[in-house]
Design a protein around this motif. Structure first.
Motif, mmCIF file in Angstrom:
data_model
loop_
_atom_site.group_PDB
_atom_site.id
_atom_site.type_symbol
_atom_site.label_atom_id
_atom_site.label_comp_id
_atom_site.label_asym_id
_atom_site.label_seq_id
_atom_site.Cartn_x
_atom_site.Cartn_y
_atom_site.Cartn_z
ATOM 1 N N VAL A 85 0.667 -1.174 -0.066
ATOM 2 C CA VAL A 85 0.117 0.192 -0.047
ATOM 3 C C VAL A 85 1.005 1.241 0.106
ATOM 4 N N ARG A 86 2.160 1.247 0.342
ATOM 5 C CA ARG A 86 3.131 2.286 0.346
ATOM 6 C C ARG A 86 4.331 2.056 -0.324
ATOM 7 N N PHE A 87 4.951 2.624 -1.188
ATOM 8 C CA PHE A 87 5.947 2.547 -2.034
ATOM 9 C C PHE A 87 7.356 3.550 -1.987
ATOM 10 N N ALA A 88 8.465 3.277 -2.354
ATOM 11 C CA ALA A 88 9.555 4.179 -2.297
ATOM 12 C C ALA A 88 10.191 3.632 -3.776
ATOM 13 N N ARG A 89 10.386 4.806 -4.823
ATOM 14 C CA ARG A 89 11.137 4.343 -6.040
ATOM 15 C C ARG A 89 12.446 3.923 -5.791
#
Length: 249
Positions: A85-89
């Motif tokens: 549900v949350r991401f970091a490129r």
């Protein structure tokens, strides 16, 4: 002259043939080593979690019981799914590290109940019951030993102007581009389960009385791993075994 008290040898009743083994010479194989940095594609542990699951259920007993003798339990997992549900490129790529996710878990507790009836010299009965459970846990960045990785697919669509009139678009002509990334699905591995349980009849039973319903309240600590197949470059030493020189030496 002394008496001969030694017993006569007794031949074996069921003789079999046997052969004494000869020790073989053995020694270490000395390898040739060289430094290497291979890229491995292996399952890596994303998280190790303990989930506490609380369930209550009523189990019918036929014939009726007068005493519970023994209860054994095992946990079975039917689903372990990680939903990001949350991401970091990751750099400038279209791949992302998952920094928060929901971990969905479902399965059942298999109970084996042994009990006796009211008969004075009766049969010991066995009742097997599957008690289902399901739920989810919140995993944050601090809960991951190493972050899951997910690649995002994308698509593009180009429009065109009319060949004869640059004032109007063409509705019958398009250019499409689709990039699809196939990701390794995170999965679960069952490590163990610790059960805390209270079983009782919901109706008060007199001594030597019988009951046909067993109410159970279970607190289960479920231990599991969450894994994903990833590629990692490691520093290692490559070992190549050597042999004595032969015709090619």
């Amino acid at each position: 002259m002394r008496n001969n008290c030694e017993p006569n040898p007794i031949p074996p009743v069921c003789p079999v043939s046997a052969q004494q083994q000869i020790p073989l010479f053995d020694e270490d194989i000395v390898p040739v080593t060289s430094p290497a940095t291979p890229i491995l594609k292996v399952p890596v542990v994303l998280a190790e979690r303990k989930l506490q699951i609380v369930v209550e259920s009523d189990i019918s007993l036929t014939p009726a019981a007068t005493e519970i003798k023994r209860v054994t339990k095992n946990a079975f997992l039917q689903q372990v799914k990680l939903v990001p549900v949350r991401f970091a490129r990751i750099g400038t790529t279209d791949f992302f590290e998952v920094t928060r996710a929901k971990l969905f878990v479902s399965g059942f507790i298999r109970k084996d109940i042994e009990y006796s009836s009211s008969a004075c010299n009766g049969t010991l009965y066995d009742r097997i019951a599957d008690v289902p459970f399901s739920g989810f846990a919140e995993l944050t960045a601090d809960d991951f030993l190493i972050s899951p990785i997910i690649g995002i697919s994308n698509s593009s669509k180009a429009h065109f102007l009319n060949d004869c009139n640059d004032l109007n678009p063409r509705l019958d002509k398009y250019f499409y581009q689709n990039l699809v990334k196939y990701n390794e699905q995170p999965y679960g591995e069952l490590l163990g389960a610790n059960f805390f349980e209270l079983d009782f009849s919901p109706i008060k039973v007199e001594p030597e009385g019988t009951f046909s319903t067993l109410r159970e309240k279970i607190v289960m600590d479920l231990y599991l791993k969450v894994l994903q197949v990833q590629q990692h470059q490691v520093t290692s030493v490559r070992y190549i075994p050597t042999f004595d020189e032969g015709t090619l030496g």
